[in-house]
Design a protein around this motif. Structure first.
Motif, PDB file in Angstrom:
ATOM      1  N   ALA A 266      11.079  -3.579   6.746  1.00  0.00           N
ATOM      2  CA  ALA A 266      11.011  -3.992   5.557  1.00  0.00           C
ATOM      3  C   ALA A 266       9.659  -5.236   5.471  1.00  0.00           C
ATOM      4  O   ALA A 266       9.380  -5.746   4.496  1.00  0.00           O
ATOM      5  N   ALA A 267       9.036  -5.562   6.664  1.00  0.00           N
ATOM      6  CA  ALA A 267       7.866  -6.403   6.528  1.00  0.00           C
ATOM      7  C   ALA A 267       6.789  -5.940   5.619  1.00  0.00           C
ATOM      8  O   ALA A 267       6.384  -4.792   5.701  1.00  0.00           O
ATOM      9  N   ARG A 268       6.359  -6.931   4.763  1.00  0.00           N
ATOM     10  CA  ARG A 268       5.270  -6.757   3.941  1.00  0.00           C
ATOM     11  C   ARG A 268       4.246  -7.719   3.983  1.00  0.00           C
ATOM     12  O   ARG A 268       4.461  -9.202   3.850  1.00  0.00           O
ATOM     13  N   ASN A 269       2.994  -7.388   3.801  1.00  0.00           N
ATOM     14  CA  ASN A 269       1.713  -8.375   3.558  1.00  0.00           C
ATOM     15  C   ASN A 269       1.948  -9.393   4.523  1.00  0.00           C
ATOM     16  O   ASN A 269       1.978 -10.733   4.376  1.00  0.00           O
TER      17      ASN A 269
ATOM     18  N   ARG B  74      -5.420  -7.859   7.670  1.00  0.00           N
ATOM     19  CA  ARG B  74      -4.047  -8.033   7.695  1.00  0.00           C
ATOM     20  C   ARG B  74      -3.227  -6.896   7.713  1.00  0.00           C
ATOM     21  O   ARG B  74      -3.651  -5.775   7.138  1.00  0.00           O
ATOM     22  N   ILE B  75      -1.991  -7.076   8.261  1.00  0.00           N
ATOM     23  CA  ILE B  75      -1.164  -5.840   8.236  1.00  0.00           C
ATOM     24  C   ILE B  75      -0.307  -5.861   6.873  1.00  0.00           C
ATOM     25  O   ILE B  75       0.432  -6.767   6.514  1.00  0.00           O
ATOM     26  N   ARG B  76      -0.467  -4.762   6.341  1.00  0.00           N
ATOM     27  CA  ARG B  76       0.245  -4.652   4.743  1.00  0.00           C
ATOM     28  C   ARG B  76       1.788  -4.206   5.021  1.00  0.00           C
ATOM     29  O   ARG B  76       2.667  -4.812   4.331  1.00  0.00           O
TER      30      ARG B  76
ATOM     31  N   ARG C 292       5.090   5.036  22.243  1.00  0.00           N
ATOM     32  CA  ARG C 292       5.361   5.040  20.661  1.00  0.00           C
ATOM     33  C   ARG C 292       4.131   4.880  20.045  1.00  0.00           C
ATOM     34  O   ARG C 292       3.375   3.965  20.531  1.00  0.00           O
ATOM     35  N   ARG C 293       3.796   5.643  19.016  1.00  0.00           N
ATOM     36  CA  ARG C 293       2.512   5.370  18.299  1.00  0.00           C
ATOM     37  C   ARG C 293       3.055   4.872  16.946  1.00  0.00           C
ATOM     38  O   ARG C 293       4.006   5.272  15.839  1.00  0.00           O
ATOM     39  N   LEU C 294       2.758   3.649  16.416  1.00  0.00           N
ATOM     40  CA  LEU C 294       2.955   2.893  15.490  1.00  0.00           C
ATOM     41  C   LEU C 294       1.776   2.805  14.497  1.00  0.00           C
ATOM     42  O   LEU C 294       0.965   2.348  14.711  1.00  0.00           O
ATOM     43  N   GLU C 295       1.999   3.367  13.348  1.00  0.00           N
ATOM     44  CA  GLU C 295       0.895   3.294  12.297  1.00  0.00           C
ATOM     45  C   GLU C 295       1.155   2.182  11.394  1.00  0.00           C
ATOM     46  O   GLU C 295       2.308   1.884  10.879  1.00  0.00           O
ATOM     47  N   ILE C 296       0.075   1.553  10.997  1.00  0.00           N
ATOM     48  CA  ILE C 296       0.112   0.300  10.309  1.00  0.00           C
ATOM     49  C   ILE C 296      -0.755   0.588   9.134  1.00  0.00           C
ATOM     50  O   ILE C 296      -1.759   1.440   9.199  1.00  0.00           O
TER      51      ILE C 296
END
Length: 114
Positions: free
Chosen positions: A72-75, A92-94, A110-114
């Motif tokens: 749920a994290a945004r901006n 920054r991470i959107r 694990r590969r986490l895409e941001i």
């Protein structure tokens, strides 16, 4: 108690075995002898073997199931790792992509895409 669907699934599958192993540890600490410790180890080892078998089949994780807060994290105010340069605008991470890919290797990163 469990907060995510994955935690609830883990709890349903392993709680009884882990609770039993913990009881054996408690008995050992109360002076129950080495046999109690051996019973505890057997329980923990059974759980480890079952988890290991399941990990071999795992190719992806849905972020909503393993970390709803991250899903749920945004901006975020956090910089994208490896992009920060002093005096430059911060990248920054959107948000995070909804699926984590599990890479087939010995350590199962694990590969986490941001």
């Amino acid at each position: 108690g469990p907060e995510t669907a994955r935690e609830a699934q883990f709890h349903a599958q392993y709680a009884a075995d882990l609770d039993e192993a913990l009881q054996w540890c408690t008995q050992y600490e109360a002076g129950g002898g080495d046999r109690c410790l051996e019973h505890a180890w057997d329980g923990y080892y059974r759980v480890l073997q079952r988890i290991h078998r399941q990990l071999g089949k795992l190719s992806a994780l849905e972020l909503a199931h393993v970390s709803p807060h991250l899903h749920a994290a945004r901006n975020l105010e956090v910089a994208v790792p490896g992009t920060y340069r002093a005096g430059q605008p911060v990248v920054r991470i959107r948000n995070f992509m909804p699926t984590l890919i599990v890479i087939a290797s010995k350590q199962r990163p694990r590969r986490l895409e941001i």
